[in-house]
Design an enzyme around this catalytic site. Sequence first.
Site, PDB file in Angstrom:
ATOM      1  N   HIS A 120     -10.288   6.852  -1.028  1.00 29.72           N
ATOM      2  CA  HIS A 120     -10.197   6.175   0.329  1.00 29.72           C
ATOM      3  C   HIS A 120     -11.643   5.157   0.409  1.00 29.72           C
ATOM      4  O   HIS A 120     -12.085   4.921   1.482  1.00 29.72           O
ATOM      5  CB  HIS A 120     -10.666   7.251   1.360  1.00 29.72           C
ATOM      6  CG  HIS A 120      -9.545   8.242   1.745  1.00 29.72           C
ATOM      7  ND1 HIS A 120     -10.004   9.425   2.306  1.00 29.72           N
ATOM      8  CD2 HIS A 120      -8.205   7.923   1.564  1.00 29.72           C
ATOM      9  CE1 HIS A 120      -8.703  10.111   2.530  1.00 29.72           C
ATOM     10  NE2 HIS A 120      -7.715   9.261   2.076  1.00 29.72           N
ATOM     11  N   GLU A 124      -6.948  -0.954   5.845  1.00 33.44           N
ATOM     12  CA  GLU A 124      -7.245  -1.116   4.356  1.00 33.44           C
ATOM     13  C   GLU A 124      -6.614  -2.600   3.901  1.00 33.44           C
ATOM     14  O   GLU A 124      -7.031  -3.231   2.972  1.00 33.44           O
ATOM     15  CB  GLU A 124      -6.654   0.107   3.721  1.00 33.44           C
ATOM     16  CG  GLU A 124      -7.187   1.319   3.893  1.00 33.44           C
ATOM     17  CD  GLU A 124      -6.237   2.339   3.189  1.00 33.44           C
ATOM     18  OE1 GLU A 124      -5.077   2.253   3.128  1.00 33.44           O
ATOM     19  OE2 GLU A 124      -6.771   3.376   2.803  1.00 33.44           O
ATOM     20  N   ARG A 182      -2.636  -1.659  -3.680  1.00 36.94           N
ATOM     21  CA  ARG A 182      -3.567  -0.835  -3.583  1.00 36.94           C
ATOM     22  C   ARG A 182      -3.134   0.180  -4.815  1.00 36.94           C
ATOM     23  O   ARG A 182      -2.302   0.588  -4.926  1.00 36.94           O
ATOM     24  CB  ARG A 182      -3.663   0.025  -2.317  1.00 36.94           C
ATOM     25  CG  ARG A 182      -4.437   1.221  -2.449  1.00 36.94           C
ATOM     26  CD  ARG A 182      -4.478   1.887  -0.932  1.00 36.94           C
ATOM     27  NE  ARG A 182      -5.069   3.303  -1.060  1.00 36.94           N
ATOM     28  CZ  ARG A 182      -4.266   4.433  -0.778  1.00 36.94           C
ATOM     29  NH1 ARG A 182      -3.244   4.360  -0.802  1.00 36.94           N
ATOM     30  NH2 ARG A 182      -4.994   5.545  -0.798  1.00 36.94           N
ATOM     31  N   ASN A 233       0.875  -1.282  -0.031  1.00 31.27           N
ATOM     32  CA  ASN A 233       0.177  -0.123   0.020  1.00 31.27           C
ATOM     33  C   ASN A 233       0.836   1.232   0.062  1.00 31.27           C
ATOM     34  O   ASN A 233       1.545   1.505   0.978  1.00 31.27           O
ATOM     35  CB  ASN A 233      -0.977   0.015   1.377  1.00 31.27           C
ATOM     36  CG  ASN A 233      -1.768   0.954   1.319  1.00 31.27           C
ATOM     37  OD1 ASN A 233      -1.722   2.236   0.604  1.00 31.27           O
ATOM     38  ND2 ASN A 233      -2.685   1.083   2.378  1.00 31.27           N
ATOM     39  N   ARG A 239      -3.744  19.576   1.091  1.00 33.94           N
ATOM     40  CA  ARG A 239      -4.548  19.865   0.041  1.00 33.94           C
ATOM     41  C   ARG A 239      -5.777  20.843   0.474  1.00 33.94           C
ATOM     42  O   ARG A 239      -6.227  20.821   1.471  1.00 33.94           O
ATOM     43  CB  ARG A 239      -5.264  18.509  -0.525  1.00 33.94           C
ATOM     44  CG  ARG A 239      -4.322  17.633  -1.041  1.00 33.94           C
ATOM     45  CD  ARG A 239      -5.171  16.563  -1.538  1.00 33.94           C
ATOM     46  NE  ARG A 239      -4.196  15.481  -2.018  1.00 33.94           N
ATOM     47  CZ  ARG A 239      -4.639  14.182  -1.428  1.00 33.94           C
ATOM     48  NH1 ARG A 239      -5.774  13.846  -0.477  1.00 33.94           N
ATOM     49  NH2 ARG A 239      -3.589  12.922  -1.968  1.00 33.94           N
TER      50      ARG A 239
END
Length: 404
Positions: free
Chosen positions: A183, A388, A93, A7, A244
């Site tokens: 996400h 995840e 991922r 990931n 961001r």
Amino acid sequence: MKVLVINCGSSTLKFHVFELEETTTLGHEKALAYGLVDRIGRRGEVRFISEGGQVYQMNDEIVDHGMATQRVIEWLRSHGFLKSDGIQAVGHRVVHGGHQFIEPTTITNSVIEAIEAMKDLAPLHNEPSLKAIRATHLILDRPLPMVAVFDTAFHSGMPEHSARYALPREWEEKHHIRRYGFHGLAHQYMAERYASMENKELDKVKLITLQLGNGCSGAAIDRGRSVDTSMGFTPLEGLMMGTRSGDIDPHLPIFLAQREGVDLEQVDLWLNKKSGLLGVSGLSSDMRELLEAEALGNERAALAVEMFSYRVKKLIGAYLAALGGAEAMIFGGGIGENSPAVRNRICQGMRWCGMVMDEDRNKAMAGKEGKISADESTMGIYVIPVNEAIIIARETITCLQKTR
Ligand code: ADP
């Protein structure tokens, strides 16, 4: 089956080796090893941990995600994970699946080329995973099946009214413009884990899930499916994040480019890397540092934390309206999992919708899973540390079994 999960974040690579089957319920998988390569591109920090708890740690120049992958695989090899009874598949991922990839997909050369071709769609996001995929392919002694699992997949069934922008149809069709959402693995994990914790069927739950880390997003989940999410065509849309901006007036990039005399790529970089908590505070993108600075009286840090929390609160209001109410809200991600102070600010004054935080439960919950709402709260508030990797491992096995 033993599965290696890789990931990649913008400057990190996390890996896990799990032993599990397709039918293994979340939380019942066996973790055999895991680790992190941090600060990729600078003086990297490597920390790998095997099942017995042995830790391997070192600092080294790690130039990119390809080199980080090489370090991981060499370590796995030296610990016997690549023997014939070792890892049988690798799951990666990939942030942006674009319009071509929704379901987990077995990685072939043409899949790599197609992900590569999406670079203009997600210039900052897919490159690390591509480097890791290529490096894994090159370094493994024997070919292992590899699967790409996309962070956009969970949102792919969003209804048209939330997936579309108010733009002329022909551009949307020509350039595959839509609100893809990201996400997805994290939101999927929170929803599934909530259902299993509360002994409910996933297709009956109505939730708001919040993934608050460096990147931040919320999702409105109806009957186990994402019906809206705050990130859009790229992960820049929506909530305020570490670096961001999240939502801004769409005219601002043009305005800034003209006034600053730079091109739009430069503005895009500013909005992705220099804005958000970092931009507002002028200090740091790291919530821990901002909370500390706020406590020492730093006003810009205080404003950054306030704006961050306010925007999350507004999103909750929007999703309550979109869903017609929700039975629970779930906090995940580095901030959501670990910061009682930020959770408290977000949930303050929400009694009107039945959301009441229990201060003691909230304070006690850091990096752990559990309920933090008061008994009188009609809407549950939960913390669920996101894993995840386990979703990627499970999807990898399911994909391989389907294609066998
Ligand atoms: P990423 O999106 O890169 O995976 P993480 O989920 O690891 O990021 O979240 C990183 C964020 O979590 C940082 O802003 C960090 O400061 C914040 N964080 C981690 N621990 C705490 C804590 N104890 N209190 C407040 N914020 C925290």
